[in-house]
Design a protein around this motif. Structure first.
Motif, PDB file in Angstrom:
ATOM      1  N   LEU A 229      26.496  71.217  72.759  1.00 43.26           N
ATOM      2  CA  LEU A 229      27.512  71.239  71.703  1.00 43.26           C
ATOM      3  C   LEU A 229      28.798  70.546  72.136  1.00 43.26           C
ATOM      4  CD1 LEU A 229      26.988  74.926  70.527  1.00 43.26           C
ATOM      5  CD2 LEU A 229      26.085  72.854  69.472  1.00 43.26           C
ATOM      6  N   CYS A 230      28.875  70.143  73.397  1.00 37.69           N
ATOM      7  CA  CYS A 230      30.064  69.435  73.919  1.00 37.69           C
ATOM      8  C   CYS A 230      29.856  67.930  73.770  1.00 37.69           C
ATOM      9  CB  CYS A 230      30.307  69.793  75.383  1.00 37.69           C
ATOM     10  SG  CYS A 230      30.498  71.555  75.694  1.00 37.69           S
ATOM     11  N   PHE A 231      30.907  67.207  73.442  1.00 35.43           N
ATOM     12  CA  PHE A 231      30.813  65.761  73.237  1.00 35.43           C
ATOM     13  C   PHE A 231      30.966  64.978  74.548  1.00 35.43           C
ATOM     14  CE2 PHE A 231      31.907  67.207  68.979  1.00 35.43           C
ATOM     15  CZ  PHE A 231      31.072  66.431  68.198  1.00 35.43           C
ATOM     16  N   CYS A 232      31.848  65.407  75.421  1.00 36.59           N
ATOM     17  CA  CYS A 232      32.196  64.637  76.614  1.00 36.59           C
ATOM     18  C   CYS A 232      31.393  65.132  77.820  1.00 36.59           C
ATOM     19  CB  CYS A 232      33.699  64.771  76.882  1.00 36.59           C
ATOM     20  SG  CYS A 232      34.268  63.802  78.297  1.00 36.59           S
ATOM     21  N   PRO A 233      30.923  64.221  78.691  1.00 38.70           N
ATOM     22  CA  PRO A 233      30.242  64.666  79.914  1.00 38.70           C
ATOM     23  C   PRO A 233      31.112  65.572  80.781  1.00 38.70           C
ATOM     24  CG  PRO A 233      29.865  62.323  79.535  1.00 38.70           C
ATOM     25  CD  PRO A 233      30.863  62.752  78.524  1.00 38.70           C
ATOM     26  N   ALA A 234      32.419  65.325  80.807  1.00 39.41           N
ATOM     27  CA  ALA A 234      33.300  66.197  81.587  1.00 39.41           C
ATOM     28  C   ALA A 234      33.316  67.602  81.006  1.00 39.41           C
ATOM     29  CB  ALA A 234      34.714  65.620  81.606  1.00 39.41           C
ATOM     30  N   THR A 235      33.283  67.716  79.684  1.00 36.40           N
ATOM     31  CA  THR A 235      33.229  69.035  79.035  1.00 36.40           C
ATOM     32  C   THR A 235      31.913  69.723  79.335  1.00 36.40           C
ATOM     33  OG1 THR A 235      34.470  68.005  77.228  1.00 36.40           O
ATOM     34  CG2 THR A 235      33.676  70.229  76.876  1.00 36.40           C
ATOM     35  N   GLN A 236      30.827  68.982  79.348  1.00 35.77           N
ATOM     36  CA  GLN A 236      29.526  69.571  79.630  1.00 35.77           C
ATOM     37  C   GLN A 236      29.476  70.156  81.044  1.00 35.77           C
ATOM     38  OE1 GLN A 236      26.851  66.341  78.817  1.00 35.77           O
ATOM     39  NE2 GLN A 236      27.028  66.553  76.584  1.00 35.77           N
ATOM     40  N   GLU A 237      30.111  69.481  81.998  1.00 34.26           N
ATOM     41  CA  GLU A 237      30.173  70.028  83.354  1.00 34.26           C
ATOM     42  C   GLU A 237      30.961  71.333  83.382  1.00 34.26           C
ATOM     43  OE1 GLU A 237      31.542  67.200  86.216  1.00 34.26           O
ATOM     44  OE2 GLU A 237      30.118  65.655  85.571  1.00 34.26           O
ATOM     45  N   ARG A 238      32.066  71.388  82.648  1.00 37.49           N
ATOM     46  CA  ARG A 238      32.839  72.624  82.588  1.00 37.49           C
ATOM     47  C   ARG A 238      32.047  73.734  81.911  1.00 37.49           C
ATOM     48  NH1 ARG A 238      39.224  71.278  81.409  1.00 37.49           N
ATOM     49  NH2 ARG A 238      39.419  69.538  82.869  1.00 37.49           N
ATOM     50  N   ALA A 239      31.278  73.375  80.898  1.00 32.72           N
ATOM     51  CA  ALA A 239      30.483  74.392  80.194  1.00 32.72           C
ATOM     52  C   ALA A 239      29.443  74.999  81.126  1.00 32.72           C
ATOM     53  CB  ALA A 239      29.812  73.767  78.973  1.00 32.72           C
TER      54      ALA A 239
ATOM     55  N   PHE B 200      35.727  64.628  66.673  1.00 33.74           N
ATOM     56  CA  PHE B 200      35.611  64.072  68.025  1.00 33.74           C
ATOM     57  C   PHE B 200      34.819  62.771  68.020  1.00 33.74           C
ATOM     58  CE2 PHE B 200      36.875  68.280  69.610  1.00 33.74           C
ATOM     59  CZ  PHE B 200      37.724  67.880  70.620  1.00 33.74           C
ATOM     60  N   GLY B 201      33.638  62.782  67.408  1.00 30.62           N
ATOM     61  CA  GLY B 201      32.812  61.586  67.436  1.00 30.62           C
ATOM     62  C   GLY B 201      32.404  61.249  68.857  1.00 30.62           C
ATOM     63  N   GLU B 202      32.490  59.970  69.229  1.00 33.33           N
ATOM     64  CA  GLU B 202      32.153  59.559  70.593  1.00 33.33           C
ATOM     65  C   GLU B 202      33.338  59.877  71.511  1.00 33.33           C
ATOM     66  OE1 GLU B 202      30.683  55.596  73.067  1.00 33.33           O
ATOM     67  OE2 GLU B 202      31.285  55.451  70.963  1.00 33.33           O
TER      68      GLU B 202
ATOM     69  N   TYR C 151      39.577  52.202  75.138  1.00 30.69           N
ATOM     70  CA  TYR C 151      39.805  51.820  73.741  1.00 30.69           C
ATOM     71  C   TYR C 151      39.178  52.851  72.791  1.00 30.69           C
ATOM     72  CZ  TYR C 151      39.785  48.854  69.549  1.00 30.69           C
ATOM     73  OH  TYR C 151      39.976  48.364  68.287  1.00 30.69           O
ATOM     74  N   ARG C 152      37.930  53.228  73.058  1.00 27.77           N
ATOM     75  CA  ARG C 152      37.251  54.208  72.198  1.00 27.77           C
ATOM     76  C   ARG C 152      37.942  55.571  72.281  1.00 27.77           C
ATOM     77  NH1 ARG C 152      32.518  52.131  74.626  1.00 27.77           N
ATOM     78  NH2 ARG C 152      32.185  54.135  75.654  1.00 27.77           N
ATOM     79  N   PHE C 153      38.387  55.935  73.465  1.00 27.66           N
ATOM     80  CA  PHE C 153      39.065  57.227  73.612  1.00 27.66           C
ATOM     81  C   PHE C 153      40.371  57.253  72.811  1.00 27.66           C
ATOM     82  CE2 PHE C 153      42.306  59.784  75.740  1.00 27.66           C
ATOM     83  CZ  PHE C 153      41.715  61.031  75.688  1.00 27.66           C
ATOM     84  N   LEU C 154      41.128  56.161  72.881  1.00 25.79           N
ATOM     85  CA  LEU C 154      42.399  56.125  72.160  1.00 25.79           C
ATOM     86  C   LEU C 154      42.171  56.140  70.648  1.00 25.79           C
ATOM     87  CD1 LEU C 154      44.467  53.587  74.290  1.00 25.79           C
ATOM     88  CD2 LEU C 154      44.414  56.068  74.419  1.00 25.79           C
ATOM     89  N   LEU C 155      41.134  55.437  70.177  1.00 24.20           N
ATOM     90  CA  LEU C 155      40.808  55.498  68.749  1.00 24.20           C
ATOM     91  C   LEU C 155      40.478  56.930  68.331  1.00 24.20           C
ATOM     92  CD1 LEU C 155      38.592  52.302  68.282  1.00 24.20           C
ATOM     93  CD2 LEU C 155      40.868  52.697  67.318  1.00 24.20           C
ATOM     94  N   MET C 156      39.700  57.627  69.178  1.00 18.99           N
ATOM     95  CA  MET C 156      39.329  59.015  68.862  1.00 18.99           C
ATOM     96  C   MET C 156      40.558  59.921  68.845  1.00 18.99           C
ATOM     97  SD  MET C 156      37.033  61.670  71.099  1.00 18.99           S
ATOM     98  CE  MET C 156      38.444  61.920  72.184  1.00 18.99           C
ATOM     99  N   SER C 157      41.438  59.790  69.849  1.00 19.91           N
ATOM    100  CA  SER C 157      42.609  60.675  69.922  1.00 19.91           C
ATOM    101  C   SER C 157      43.556  60.430  68.749  1.00 19.91           C
ATOM    102  CB  SER C 157      43.340  60.470  71.254  1.00 19.91           C
ATOM    103  OG  SER C 157      43.900  59.172  71.336  1.00 19.91           O
TER     104      SER C 157
ATOM    105  N   VAL D  67      39.445  67.586  76.394  1.00 16.61           N
ATOM    106  CA  VAL D  67      38.270  68.189  77.038  1.00 16.61           C
ATOM    107  C   VAL D  67      38.274  69.698  76.819  1.00 16.61           C
ATOM    108  CG1 VAL D  67      37.278  68.761  79.291  1.00 16.61           C
ATOM    109  CG2 VAL D  67      37.850  66.398  78.756  1.00 16.61           C
ATOM    110  N   GLU D  68      39.444  70.330  77.016  1.00 21.78           N
ATOM    111  CA  GLU D  68      39.532  71.773  76.799  1.00 21.78           C
ATOM    112  C   GLU D  68      39.277  72.116  75.325  1.00 21.78           C
ATOM    113  OE1 GLU D  68      39.699  75.569  78.088  1.00 21.78           O
ATOM    114  OE2 GLU D  68      39.832  73.767  79.343  1.00 21.78           O
ATOM    115  N   LEU D  69      39.817  71.296  74.422  1.00 24.55           N
ATOM    116  CA  LEU D  69      39.600  71.518  72.990  1.00 24.55           C
ATOM    117  C   LEU D  69      38.130  71.327  72.630  1.00 24.55           C
ATOM    118  CD1 LEU D  69      41.294  72.202  70.483  1.00 24.55           C
ATOM    119  CD2 LEU D  69      41.521  69.760  70.070  1.00 24.55           C
ATOM    120  N   ASP D  70      37.490  70.362  73.252  1.00 22.01           N
ATOM    121  CA  ASP D  70      36.058  70.135  73.049  1.00 22.01           C
ATOM    122  C   ASP D  70      35.258  71.372  73.462  1.00 22.01           C
ATOM    123  OD1 ASP D  70      33.596  68.971  72.629  1.00 22.01           O
ATOM    124  OD2 ASP D  70      33.633  67.766  74.458  1.00 22.01           O
ATOM    125  N   LEU D  71      35.636  71.993  74.583  1.00 22.05           N
ATOM    126  CA  LEU D  71      34.942  73.197  75.057  1.00 22.05           C
ATOM    127  C   LEU D  71      35.178  74.373  74.103  1.00 22.05           C
ATOM    128  CD1 LEU D  71      33.251  74.573  77.208  1.00 22.05           C
ATOM    129  CD2 LEU D  71      35.345  75.004  78.514  1.00 22.05           C
TER     130      LEU D  71
END
Length: 780
Positions: A23-33, A66-68, A95-101, A276-280
């Motif tokens: 359910l997490c979008f970012c690989p960093a969030t998945q590690e925290r999960a 969130f998207g990508e 670039y993709r991260f800034l578009l998402m934020s 990342v925290e919001l994603d979690l």
């Protein structure tokens, strides 16, 4: 809350985390999960408040877009190092991260979340920085598909134009060669191809010297040589030079991109960490939605579970209720083999641990969990062959360490207390352990098969007996937790049911002490009685529900009859009024004529007037009975149209408004929208703080479609929608009327100008639908 990793594994906490990871979008969030652990008691209440706000935001304002979500950790490591540039792939991640934020910032601003959800806004949303200036620069450098644009620099544009020209000339030369019949007869096929990055022709090996050029490759059989013509080779060499120049220019552009991004390192890192925290947090909400989870209240001294279920079983699990307070902090659960005692212990461990991890759990409202400092869970076989420890010894070693932390803010969950050794010694140790924990105010739920522990549960002071019910007729477990009773293990009875030889069964009963046989028979008899009582209670509840349903039908019918009576009275009155007016006019005309002819009989005239007066009095008696306006006061239970049942908190007579608690939300409504209801049982207590949970009977979104409707129909739909939107708490809504000839848009705008709920409105932007949409800001 402190809990060991071995304990977490014993009740399958890791399986819950594996459900959280996708359910997490970012690989960093998945590690925290995957590494998620329960929070400390001091930080838990605020975290749960944030979770409630995020749950409400997703329910009523939409999911966070969130998207990508690319992993920026490698990018941040590069930005730490001076004079090191980002690769093209890393620049594209930025670039993709800034578009998402920026998309998330726009989403939050459009929905006005800063005012509606203050806690999560201050802790997380404000960390999302504004990178609009850098984004405008990046849009000139990078494309959506991950390439450096021609507009990145004039030099790059010139190099690529020159490359296109050279490639066109190469193709022209090859086509000219292929059109030459003197050459095509030496070719395997009349076409060109690419081999090792060079443009070549497939020449038959025996005609090697018939085409001037360089052999680049050959077929596996050796019958075909791939030759690059001399005329093409010169152009291909020029193309290679241009490609090298292009790579150098792209590298220079990426270096400049990196240097421009480097001053934004802190803001970029802060935004990434916040998202990342919001994603979690969002993943936790989504996981809770799978099992219709609730966020229980925390704090206090009572562990209160309402309709609790094992999260991994959810709908397959039988819900249970349990309340453990300070004066009865020890619970001893008995029951048959396979009755669900271990599942109960695991469910309790998961419900408590997941709450401390900030994940909504399958509970009903009214549940509460104390702020425990320490959780001890003893489930399963702890045998350790390497250390030569038996199951019982291993359990005692773990228990020794746990007892040092036992206190009023500790929770002990022990499965099969006293098992693994001599039953008499195991029961004695179990009773002594429970007494030890009781003296220290520790909450403990333990399961057992031992008769001595069951007897202790029935007779011990401050001990609450409970059992997993057993159907005495079918000899099958029902998995229902019954508080206040004990249940036998019924091992011999179950063995007889599954078909063991009678010789074995009778031998077992002879070995068993008479007292134990009698005790088990008594428990079986009590189970039958309890099952009968449960069935009768179910029948009574069904009858009560049927009576309540019929009472509602009677009330509806009574109301319909009263309305029909009023309608008939009103119709009759209107008819008699019309007839009476006609008679009065006729009498007045006749009296006038008689007066003019001096033939008026005053006595007859008086009689006519008396008849008219009596008819007028009778007509007045037919006046429609009007209901007296209802008066409300704090504590009244009411029905709010269209929100459902609620409780009156206060009445503002000056403004003509009533403040009502509907569910967990407070709303102000006109008295006309309320209807008193009879109080049933104890009146509902109004909430002490305004909680934003709000459930409408029908889902209300922030947009309404009136396209293709007639003007009158569209305005009626819009009027009803604005009533519900203002009650739902929306500040911005979208009216979709379409473009067409613009008539429906003009009618809508005229309606909105005079509407009391509307603060302002504007046409939609191109990305919002343009002239086919009107964006309306409502008064708060």
């Amino acid at each position: 809350m402190e809990v060991s990793k071995s304990a977490l594994a014993s009740f399958e906490y890791d399986r819950i985390l594996e459900l959280l990871v996708p359910l997490c979008f970012c690989p960093a969030t998945q590690e925290r999960a995957r590494a998620l652990l329960p929070l400390a008691p001091g930080t838990l209440p605020l975290h749960l408040e944030v979770m409630r706000e995020l749950r409400d935001l997703i329910r009523f304002d939409g999911d966070i877009p969130f998207g990508e979500f690319p992993d920026l950790r490698p990018v941040l490591e590069v930005l730490r190092l001076p004079s090191v540039r980002l690769s093209l792939e890393e620049a594209q991640k930025v670039y993709r991260f800034l578009l998402m934020s920026q998309g998330i910032r726009h989403f939050l601003k459009e929905r006005g979340v800063e005012k509606k959800y203050p806690r999560i806004s201050s802790l997380y949303f404000r960390n999302i920085q504004d990178f609009s200036g850098f984004l405008r620069y990046a849009e000139r450098i990078l494309s959506q598909d991950g390439q450096v644009l021609d507009t990145a620099s004039e030099k790059l544009w010139n190099i690529r134009r020159r490359k296109e020209e050279v490639q066109s000339r190469i193709v022209e030369v090859l086509h000219r060669i292929l059109q030459d019949s003197r050459i095509t007869r030496y070719l395997q096929e009349p076409l060109y191809t690419l081999r090792k990055g060079r443009y070549v022709l497939p020449v038959k090996a025996q005609f090697r010297n018939m085409l001037r050029g360089f052999v680049v490759d050959c077929s596996s059989s050796g019958s075909t040589l791939f030759i690059e013509p001399w005329a093409v080779a010169e152009l291909a060499n020029e193309l290679e030079v241009l490609e090298t120049l292009e790579e150098e220019e792209v590298s220079r552009i990426l270096f400049a991109f990196t240097e421009k991004l480097r001053p934004l390192f802190s803001a970029l890192r802060e935004t990434f960490e916040g998202l990342v925290e919001l994603d979690l947090l969002r993943a936790k909400v989504k996981l809770g939605e799978r099992w219709k989870g609730e966020i229980p209240e925390v704090g206090g001294e009572t562990l209160r579970i309402r309709e609790g279920r094992h999260p991994l079983l959810f709908e397959r699990a039988v819900p249970f209720d349990l309340e453990v307070s300070g004066d009865r902090s020890i619970v001893v659960v008995s029951g048959p083999n396979g009755g669900g005692k271990t599942v109960l212990v695991k469910a309790l461990a998961l419900l408590v641990t997941l709450t401390f991890s900030g994940i909504p759990v399958p509970l009903a409202r009214g549940s509460s969990i104390p702020l425990y400092d320490y959780l001890f869970v003893d489930i399963g076989d702890h045998q350790d062959l390497e250390s030569s420890l038996s199951t019982f010894t291993s359990r005692m070693v773990l228990l020794r360490a746990a007892l040092q932390k036992a206190g009023p803010r500790s929770l002990f969950l022990i499965d099969e207390l006293g098992a693994g050794t001599d039953p008499h010694e195991g029961a004695a140790l179990g009773i002594a352990l429970l007494e030890y924990l009781k003296k220290r105010g520790t909450t403990c739920i333990a399961t057992t098969h031992l008769p001595a522990l069951r007897e202790y549960a029935l007779r011990g002071e401050g001990v609450l007996p409970a059992s997993l019910a057993f159907d005495p007729d079918t000899l099958q477990p029902t998995y229902c937790l019954v508080v206040g009773s004990v249940e036998g293990s019924y091992g011999i009875t179950i063995a007889e049911r599954v078909g063991l030889p009678q010789e074995v069964i009778q031998g077992a009963r002879q070995v068993l002490r008479r007292e134990e046989v009698a005790f088990n028979e008594l428990l079986l008899s009590l189970s039958r009685e309890r099952e009968e009582m449960r069935k009768k209670l179910g029948e009574l509840r069904e009858r009560l529900a049927e009576l309540e349903k019929r009472e509602e039908e009677v009330q509806v019918l009574r109301k319909a009859l009263e309305e029909e009576r009023r309608r008939l009275t009103r119709t009759l009155r209107e008819e008699w009024e019309a007839r009476l007016r006609e008679r009065e006019k006729e009498i007045a005309r006749l009296v006038g004529e008689l007066r003019r002819s001096r033939e008026l009989d005053e006595e007859k005239y008086g009689e006519l007037r008396e008849i008219l007066r009596e008819e007028r009095q009778w007509l007045e008696g037919l006046k429609e009975e009007r209901e007296e306006p209802q008066e409300f006061q704090a504590g009244d239970q009411v029905f709010v149209d269209p929100l459902g049942r609620g409780v009156v908190l206060e009445v503002d007579t000056k403004k003509g408004e009533v403040l009502v608690a509907v569910g967990e939300r407070r709303v102000r409504v006109a008295p006309e929208r309320l209807r008193k209801e009879e109080k049933k049982g104890v009146p509902q207590e109004p909430p002490q703080t305004p909680i934003t949970t709000f459930a409408l009977r029908e889902r209300i979104t922030n947009e309404v479609t009136i396209r293709a409707l007639k003007a009158e129909e569209a305005l009626a739909v819009l009027e009803r929608y604005l009533d519900r939107a203002i009650l739902a708490g929306f500040t911005t809504v979208y009216v979709i009327h379409g473009k067409g000839e613009g008539k429906l848009r003009r009618v809508t705008h005229e309606f909105l100008r005079s509407h009391p709920y509307v603060q302002e409105f504007r046409p939609g932007r191109p990305e919002e639908g343009g002239l086919g949409v009107t964006v309306v800001t409502l008064r708060t």
